[in-house]
Design an enzyme around this catalytic site. Structure first.
Site, PDB file in Angstrom:
ATOM      1  N   PHE A   1      31.722 100.485  -9.263  1.00 16.08           N
ATOM      2  CA  PHE A   1      30.633  99.957  -8.985  1.00 16.08           C
ATOM      3  C   PHE A   1      30.377  98.807  -8.715  1.00 16.08           C
ATOM      4  O   PHE A   1      30.254  98.089 -10.365  1.00 16.08           O
ATOM      5  CB  PHE A   1      29.407 101.280  -9.547  1.00 16.08           C
ATOM      6  CG  PHE A   1      27.734 100.774  -8.610  1.00 16.08           C
ATOM      7  CD1 PHE A   1      27.888 101.161  -7.772  1.00 16.08           C
ATOM      8  CD2 PHE A   1      26.985  99.711  -9.115  1.00 16.08           C
ATOM      9  CE1 PHE A   1      26.268 100.819  -7.164  1.00 16.08           C
ATOM     10  CE2 PHE A   1      26.083  99.638  -9.017  1.00 16.08           C
ATOM     11  CZ  PHE A   1      25.722 100.266  -7.903  1.00 16.08           C
TER      12      PHE A   1
ATOM     13  N   ASP B   1      33.186  93.140 -15.177  1.00 14.32           N
ATOM     14  CA  ASP B   1      31.637  93.786 -14.580  1.00 14.32           C
ATOM     15  C   ASP B   1      31.375  94.082 -15.947  1.00 14.32           C
ATOM     16  O   ASP B   1      31.664  95.671 -16.703  1.00 14.32           O
ATOM     17  CB  ASP B   1      31.880  94.255 -13.409  1.00 14.32           C
ATOM     18  CG  ASP B   1      30.748  94.798 -13.532  1.00 14.32           C
ATOM     19  OD1 ASP B   1      29.674  94.717 -14.458  1.00 14.32           O
ATOM     20  OD2 ASP B   1      30.241  95.486 -12.461  1.00 14.32           O
TER      21      ASP B   1
ATOM     22  N   LYS C   1      21.503  93.412 -16.452  1.00 12.39           N
ATOM     23  CA  LYS C   1      21.018  94.710 -16.985  1.00 12.39           C
ATOM     24  C   LYS C   1      20.166  94.213 -18.280  1.00 12.39           C
ATOM     25  O   LYS C   1      18.862  93.414 -18.007  1.00 12.39           O
ATOM     26  CB  LYS C   1      21.825  95.388 -17.265  1.00 12.39           C
ATOM     27  CG  LYS C   1      22.518  96.602 -15.670  1.00 12.39           C
ATOM     28  CD  LYS C   1      22.444  97.905 -16.032  1.00 12.39           C
ATOM     29  CE  LYS C   1      22.548  98.136 -14.324  1.00 12.39           C
ATOM     30  NZ  LYS C   1      23.769  98.740 -13.818  1.00 12.39           N
TER      31      LYS C   1
HETATM   32  C1  LIG Z   1      23.735  98.328 -12.484  1.00 13.57           C
HETATM   33  C2  LIG Z   1      25.297  97.793 -11.766  1.00 13.57           C
HETATM   34  C3  LIG Z   1      25.524  96.439 -10.870  1.00 13.57           C
HETATM   35  C4  LIG Z   1      24.643  95.926 -10.078  1.00 13.57           C
HETATM   36  O1  LIG Z   1      23.251  95.522 -10.794  1.00 13.57           O
HETATM   37  P1  LIG Z   1      21.946  94.977  -9.945  1.00 13.57           P
HETATM   38  O2  LIG Z   1      22.016  94.324 -10.944  1.00 13.57           O
HETATM   39  O3  LIG Z   1      21.366  96.176  -9.575  1.00 13.57           O
HETATM   40  O4  LIG Z   1      22.125  94.226  -9.496  1.00 13.57           O
HETATM   41  C5  LIG Z   1      26.844  95.747 -10.672  1.00 13.57           C
HETATM   42  N1  LIG Z   1      27.799  96.296 -12.013  1.00 13.57           N
HETATM   43  C6  LIG Z   1      27.871  96.929 -12.636  1.00 13.57           C
HETATM   44  C7  LIG Z   1      29.087  97.873 -13.407  1.00 13.57           C
HETATM   45  C8  LIG Z   1      26.151  97.607 -12.965  1.00 13.57           C
HETATM   46  O5  LIG Z   1      26.111  98.336 -13.427  1.00 13.57           O
END
Ligand SMILES: *Cc1c(COP(=O)(O)O)cnc(C)c1O
Length: 393
Positions: free
Chosen positions: A137, A222, A251
Site C-alpha cells: 500500500f 516506505d 503518519k
Molecule cells: C497510510 C500509508 C500511506 C498513505 O499515507 P496518507 O497520509 O494516507 O496519504 C502510504 N504508505 C503506507 C505504508 C501507509 O501506511
C-alpha cells in the site's frame, strides 16, 4: 454535548460526506494517551491510533504546546522563504536517520511523500519502470496508487503510471528477476501494514538493496506506517540494516499534525531540476514545529523501546487465546495483526460495541492493532480480554 446536537452533527458528517468512507456510528470528541471519548462520555481504548498517527498518544502535551506557540508566532510561510522551525525540523530529523539520508522534501501526507519519491527517482535515473510488492500500500493519489496493489483500489482508475511490476512480497527470486536496466526504483514497506501486517524477511530487504545497486535503480523504503517507533526501533530499517536511497515518512511524524517527508541521499536530491517539484503547504511552520516536538519527544522517551517490549508480550497473549477462528498472530513491535479464518469485520464491530475497544482491519480477515505506544500494559491486557471474549463467545 446535548444529544440532539451531536446526533445532528453525526448525521451531517454522514449525509454531506462524499461517501467514500464507511463511517462508524459514533462521534468522538476528545482523546488522551491511548483513550478517546465519544459525545456521550463513553471511554474507548484506541488501537486504531489514527491509522498509526497517534504513536505519541492523543493530546501529547509537548506537541500541543509546540503547536500553540507556533500558531501564535507564524502559521504560513512557503518554502522559498526560510523560517526557523523548518531548519530545526530538518536538523532534528536528519540527526536520527542514517547519515546517507540527509536531504529533506517535506509534504502534508504519506501519499505526497511517495509521489515525491517517484519523481525524484525518475529524475535521478532517467528511467520510468517501477517495482512494488503484491499486497503493498503506497497511497491513493494517482502516482502512489500505481504502486498500491489492491485491485479494488487501483483497477477502476487504470491506466495509471507504467510500467509497474508487482512481485510477491518476500520473494527474493522474483525481485531479482523484476529489477533490470529499465528500473527507476523499487518501493517496499518494511512491514506491510494495510496488506495484512506482514514483516519483510531480512533476506528480502537486503536483496532489494543489492539488486537495486547492481542495476542502477533506487530503493525507496516506505516507512509511513512503520516509522516513529512503531516496530520497536525508531525506524524499521534499523531492524534490517538496510539504508534506502529515499525514505518516506508521514503518519506519526507530526505527532498528530499532518506532516510527511521524503528524505534522500544528496545525489538523488541534486538530480531534480530547480522547480522540478514543489508544494504550497509542505514544510509549513505549524507542521514543522509539531514535527520537531514529536521527534524530540520520541528521542527523550525512547518510546520504540516500549513498543519492543510490549509488542511481543501482546502478541504472545493473543496467541494464548484458544479459538479455532484464529489463523495467525504476527507483527513487529506494536504493529500487530491477528488473522482469522473468516471475515474480521463482525468481530471488529463487536469489539467496539460490546467492549469499547477500537481496532482496524487490514484486508478482509486481519484485525490490526496500532495502539499509541504510550498505552499501558493493563490496557493491552483489557484489549486481549475483549478479543478473547468476541472470539470465544
Ligand atoms: C497510510 C500509508 C500511506 C498513505 O499515507 P496518507 O497520509 O494516507 O496519504 C502510504 N504508505 C503506507 C505504508 C501507509 O501506511
Amino acid at each position: 454535548m446535548v444529544k440532539e446536537d451531536w446526533r445532528a452533527l453525526l448525521e451531517a458528517e454522514k449525509t454531506l460526506d462524499s461517501g467514500v468512507f464507511t463511517k462508524h456510528d459514533l462521534l468522538l470528541v476528545r482523546g488522551q494517551g491511548a483513550r478517546v471519548w465519544d459525545a456521550e462520555g463513553h471511554e474507548y481504548l484506541d488501537c486504531v491510533g489514527g491509522y498509526g498517527v497517534a504513536n505519541l498518544g492523543h493530546g501529547n502535551p509537548e506537541v500541543v504546546e509546540a503547536v500553540k506557540r507556533q500558531a501564535e508566532t507564524l502559521l504560513a510561510m512557503p518554502q522559498t522563504l526560510p523560517t526557523p522551525t523548518r531548519g530545526e525540523f530538518y536538523r532534528t530529523l536528519v540527526s536520527v536517520l542514517p547519515p546517507e539520508l540527509n536531504r529533506v522534501f517535506p509534504t502534508n501526507s504519506g501519499t505526497e511523500a511517495n509521489e515525491a519519491a517517484i519523481k525524484f527517482a525518475w529524475a535521478h535515473t532517467g528511467r520510468r519502470k517501477l517495482v512494488a510488492a503484491m499486497r503493498g500500500f503506497s497511497g491513493r493519489t494517482l502516482g502512489s496508487l500505481s504502486l498500491t496493489w489492491e485491485p479494488k483500489y487501483r483497477e477502476p482508475f487504470l491506466p495509471l503510471l507504467g510500467p509497474v511490476e508487482f512481485i510477491p512480497y518476500n520473494d527474493v527470486e522474483a525481485l531479482r528477476r523484476a529489477v533490470d536496466e529499465e528500473t527507476a526504483a523499487v518501493l517496499l514497506e518494511p512491514v506491510q501494514g494495510e496488506g495484512g501486517v506482514r514483516p519483510a524477511t531480512p533476506e528480502f530487504l537486503q536483496a532489494a538493496r543489492e539488486v537495486t545497486r547492481e542495476k542502477g535503480a533506487l530503493l525507496i523504503l516506505d516507512e509511513i506506517q512503520t516509522g516513529m517507533g512503531r516496530t520497536g526501533r525508531r525506524f524499521a530499517l534499523e531492524h534490517y540494516g538496510v539504508v534506502p536511497d529515499i525514505l518516506t515518512l508521514a503518519k506519526a511524524l507530526g505527532g498528530g499534525v499532518p506532516l510527511g517527508t521524503a528524505v534522500m541521499r544528496e545525489e538523488v536530491a541534486r538530480s531534480m531540476p530547480k522547480g522540478g517539484h514543489g508544494t504550497t503547504f509542505g514544510g509549513n511552520p505549524l507542521a514543522m514545529a509539531a514535527g520537531v516536538a514529536a521527534l524530540r519527544y520520541l528521542e527523550r522517551t525512547r518510546l520504540w523501546e516500549r513498543a519492543a517490549e510490549l509488542g511481543p508480550w501482546f502478541m504472545e497473549r493473543l496467541r494464548e487465546i484458544s479459538s479455532p477462528r484464529i489463523r495467525e498472530v504476527r507483527g513487529l513491535g506494536l504493529m500487530v495483526g491477528l488473522e482469522l479464518k473468516e471475515k474480521a469485520a463482525p468481530y471488529i464491530q463487536r469489539l467496539e460495541r460490546e467492549h469499547r475497544v477500537l481496532v482496524l482491519q487490514a484486508g478482509p480477515t486481519v484485525i490490526r492493532f496500532l495502539p499509541p505506544l504510550v498505552i499501558e500494559k493493563a490496557d493491552l491486557e483489557r484489549v486481549v480480554e475483549a478479543v478473547r471474549a468476541v472470539l470465544t463467545q
